[in-house]
Structure formats: C-alpha cells, structure tokens
Motif scaffolding. Sequence first.
Motif, short mmCIF file in Angstrom:
data_model
loop_
_atom_site.label_atom_id
_atom_site.label_comp_id
_atom_site.label_asym_id
_atom_site.label_seq_id
_atom_site.Cartn_x
_atom_site.Cartn_y
_atom_site.Cartn_z
N ASN A 513 0.82 -1.21 0.00
CA ASN A 513 0.00 0.00 0.00
C ASN A 513 0.85 1.26 0.00
O ASN A 513 0.32 2.36 0.10
N SER A 514 2.16 1.09 -0.10
CA SER A 514 3.15 2.19 -0.10
C SER A 514 3.37 2.78 1.28
O SER A 514 3.97 3.84 1.41
N GLN A 515 2.95 2.10 2.34
CA GLN A 515 3.24 2.57 3.69
C GLN A 515 4.60 2.04 4.15
O GLN A 515 4.86 0.84 4.09
N ALA A 561 -1.46 4.54 -3.06
CA ALA A 561 -1.26 5.27 -1.81
C ALA A 561 -2.40 6.24 -1.56
O ALA A 561 -2.94 6.32 -0.44
N ALA A 562 -2.78 7.00 -2.58
CA ALA A 562 -3.84 7.98 -2.40
C ALA A 562 -5.16 7.32 -2.04
O ALA A 562 -5.88 7.78 -1.14
N LYS A 563 -5.48 6.23 -2.71
CA LYS A 563 -6.74 5.54 -2.43
C LYS A 563 -6.72 4.91 -1.04
O LYS A 563 -7.72 4.94 -0.31
N HIS A 564 -5.59 4.34 -0.65
CA HIS A 564 -5.50 3.73 0.67
C HIS A 564 -5.63 4.78 1.76
O HIS A 564 -6.32 4.56 2.79
N ALA A 565 -4.99 5.92 1.59
CA ALA A 565 -5.07 6.98 2.59
C ALA A 565 -6.50 7.46 2.79
O ALA A 565 -6.89 7.83 3.91
N LEU A 566 -7.28 7.43 1.73
CA LEU A 566 -8.67 7.90 1.80
C LEU A 566 -9.65 6.78 2.10
O LEU A 566 -10.86 7.03 2.22
#
Length: 569
Positions: A513-515, A561-566
């Motif tokens: 998830n890019s974390q 990343a953007a979708k996971h953050a949201l």
Amino acid sequence: METNLSRRGFLTGAAVTGALAAMGLAGCAPQVSAEGNAKAADTGAATSWRDKPEMPTEFIETVDADIVVVGAGNGGLVAATTAAQNGAKVVVLEKAGAIAAAREAIGALNSKLAPDHKVDVPTLLNHANMTQSGDANMLMYKTWAERSGEMIEWMADTLGPKGMLFPFEWHAPDDEHAYYPAMCYNPCIGEYNPDGPNYNAYAHLSVLSDVFTQDLGGEIRFECPAQQLIVDEAGKVTGVVAETEGGFIQVNAAKGVIVCTGGYGANNEMLADLAPGNSAWCALRDSVTETGDGIRMALWAGAELEAGGACMIWNRAILPDGFEFNEDRMGGDIFLPGSQPFLHVNVNGERFMNEDQCYPMSYAAGANQPRHYSWIVWDGNYWEDIAQFDTCGCSRLYPAPSGTAFNADVYDCEAMSKEHLDEFWLNPRLEAGTLKKADTLEALADLMEFDADQKATFLATVERYNGLVAAGEDTDFGKPAYRLSDVETAPFYAARIGGELLVTIHGVITDVNSQPLKGDGTVIEGLYVCGNDQGGFYPHNYPSNFTGINAGRVATFARIAAKHALGVA
C-alpha cells in the motif's frame, strides 16, 4: 492548452530544460533546474544526511489539508489527482519552480487499452527477480503487475478528454531468447504519428497538472521544499514542515502524507555513502532537485532503507580526451548510440563482455575495466547493423514496423533515419573530437591513443571478433547472433563510453500500500512513500528490457497510496 507542438516549440521547451540531459526513469524524464529554488532549512548544525534537523518553532502560515503530497512529478501528480477526484483537499509541495517533465513511456500490464497483448505475470516476476539476484520484493512486483492496468485505464479516462492519446508499444526482436514484455504506453497530446516524428510527447504530466489545479481545485506550492515530517506522540505522521522564501510553514494532513521526491541522485554525500560503486564512474548526472529529501524524512520518522544502493545508469556518456572522473559526475556529453550493442574494448584493446546487456549492466562491465570506461567500436555499415540489432525502448535508433513502437528519437522526437542519426548524434561529436573516425583500423587505434602493445591487441581483438561474426556464434561471451556486427568496412568509429547517472532506484521499504515499515514490521501510520524514494523493485539493477516499468510502477503505487489513505477501494 496548446496541443500541437512544433519541433521549434519542443526544442525551446522540454529539450532546453533537459531533453539532452535526462530523458528517462522518471520515465526518461527531462528535469527542471531548481538552481536557486531549493532552500535548505537553517534549523540545526546537521553534520550528516542522516542527522535530523531541529524542528522550527516559528511558522508564518499553517495550512490544513486532507492529503499532502511532497513532489510534483510522475508519482506526486498521480497521487494528488487521484485524491482530489475522490473529494480530498490536496496540497502539493514542490521544491522546484515548475513540475517535472516526463518521457512518454509508462509501463502497465494487461490493460483493456491493449486487449490483444497479454503478459504472463509469473514469467515476468521470475525474470525480474533474476535481475535483482533474488532480492526484489515479489509482492511489490505482483501488485504492480495486477494493478498497473487499472492505473493506465484511469489515466486515459482522466486525460483522454483533454486530447491525450495512449498508443501502445509492443514490438520486440524476433529472437526466442529475447524477453521484452509488451507493456509500454506512449502518451501524446492531440496527435500521434506511428512513424514519427512525435513532437506532441512529453506532455502528460503538464495536462495532469492542469486537471488537478484547474478542474479539481488542487493546489501546488512551488519553490516550497519540504524539510521534515510532523509526527505525533503515537508515531503517526500528521503533516509536513516546508520552507518558503518568507519562512517556515506547517501543512497539516488529516488523512495522509505521500512522499515522492525522486531519490537522492543529486546528493553527493548520500551517493558516496549508499552507492559509491554504482555511481562513481559516471560522467553525466541528470538528477537536479533529487537530494534525498523524501528518503531522509521517512528515515527520521522511523522507516528503514533497503540494502543495495542501486542507481539507474545509462551507458550513454561519451568522454572527451583527457577526461577524469569527478565527484560531480559531470564532464561528458550524452550519446544515445552508446546504448547500441556494438563491439566494446577496454583501454588495453581487449574485448571483455557480451555487449547485449541492460544499460546499467553494460555500464558496470565497462566501469570494472582499467580506467573505468570502455571504447565502443563500429564500422561504416552502422545503419544496417542498428537495424539488425532492433533494440527497444529509449535506445531505439531504427524505426520498428509502423504503429508498434514510439518510432521517434526520444531526445528530440524527430523521426528515425540515418540522416537524423548522422545530423543529431554523430556529426556534432565528430566535430567535438569525442567521436573518432578513421579510414583504417590502424589509424583508428592511433586516435584511441593505444601504445604499440595495446594497438596490436586491439587489432587482434577486432580480427577475432570479425571471425565470430562470420561464424554466427559468439563462443567468447555468448552475444546473440542478431546482435553481432563485424568491423570490416571503412570508415571506422570509436568513442569512450562512461556512465550517465539518471536516478537512484533503491529506497524505503514499504508494504504493497506504499506505507513504510518500521524495524518491527509495523507500518508508519499517516505516511506513504512512492516513486524513486520507494524500495522493493530494484535493489541492484534496472531491468531496461521492461520498457516504461519505472514510470508505470511509480504511477501505480502513487495511485494505490492515495486511495488507501482515503479508504477508497
């Protein structure tokens, strides 16, 4: 937006800012110079790139956002646009004075845009892992392979209404041992010429920026370099400290910070510490603003850096007489024909490798020879030889069948021809004296500054090589027959070839998830690391037969990343 760029317009735009300096990994990307723009925080007496500066105590402004993106390039603009399309308030912090420009190559697998071209994912994964000595993160590769198709379809849906076209490149050499998976999209604005020229390339990030700022109301703050992350008592990243001309600002991120700053190719200290062997023998460097900001900030927040120290280095720096390698990794000139698999010899006149290699592998083989460079040698039949070599991606100099490849020189977007090769690449280097030309091999050896023993070795090497070519089998190093070419027909040519450092390509260890991951394997909440700041793909080498893979994986994981953050599926 202007959608029909003339050659003159192209050469006064992207080319001047870097088309001859840096077409590539960020998808062969010309970089915008940030001289005078990137400000260093005067917040502590840091003695090493590893040392975290003191947190500022005074701020001239506080900004609240849902998502803060650091870096307005291949990753940052994809992340920002994705988040804004999902209703987030997004602020992008960019240290330079403009967005990066990017080459057209974006690697994506098994998309609906190219339904006739399917790649077997396990085969690709295993091939990729071999290029990394087994050290690549196959979960990262598998995630890119499975989700890059959706990314390019989203990009086409987003940019298509603005006139962006997404032609697909799938041509590969007719050789059973050649592995060139069909995966490269070459966006052009307004018009695409399947036979070249394609002056309308290099525009997709500009159009994406317009969508983000004009259509979606997003904000990009230029000349506003991020300095460090804001971390709460629980270890969650909640914002970014950045610096403007007037002082420090605090940008709060309610849902996440996404870091995409391009690696550390412009940071001499980090290169010397992390990638000394990889980068030392380069004579050109394309990184300008990429000073490791994202990696350093992530490490200060508790992330881990993968081992490896890899750089994407082209075998395209032509060296002048008397050249000495230096810390700045400059002094050469860019020379695209250096990536052709012609005969290579070292300074003693000896052949030392199979010249049919990925760009960094070819560079490394030469760098390991005496004086850390090699001579590339060819004869008067070079155009026919280049046609036979049928190299792919940004090394291509001979046009592929119409509609199967970009078919334009990636540095000036002109149509490919012998006349263009001579005019644009060979003749200027002959005039500069960096490319040597002679009517006999003996005279060429003299121009190469060989002594008597080296000259005799060189002549014997060429004779041996020509015999292998005639036999159709390289029993010395195993170069494929279709990439063997004799050196028998005058005039004869030679050039010293060193490395051209594009970007660094190893980075922070993340999950899919890019974390970024801490040492105990848990994620750093609130933080995402993408692009050339992100590890997992190339700890040792760049697989350049995967045309467009870097721009493709950068965009894919930035979107993830953007979708996971949201919390968006």
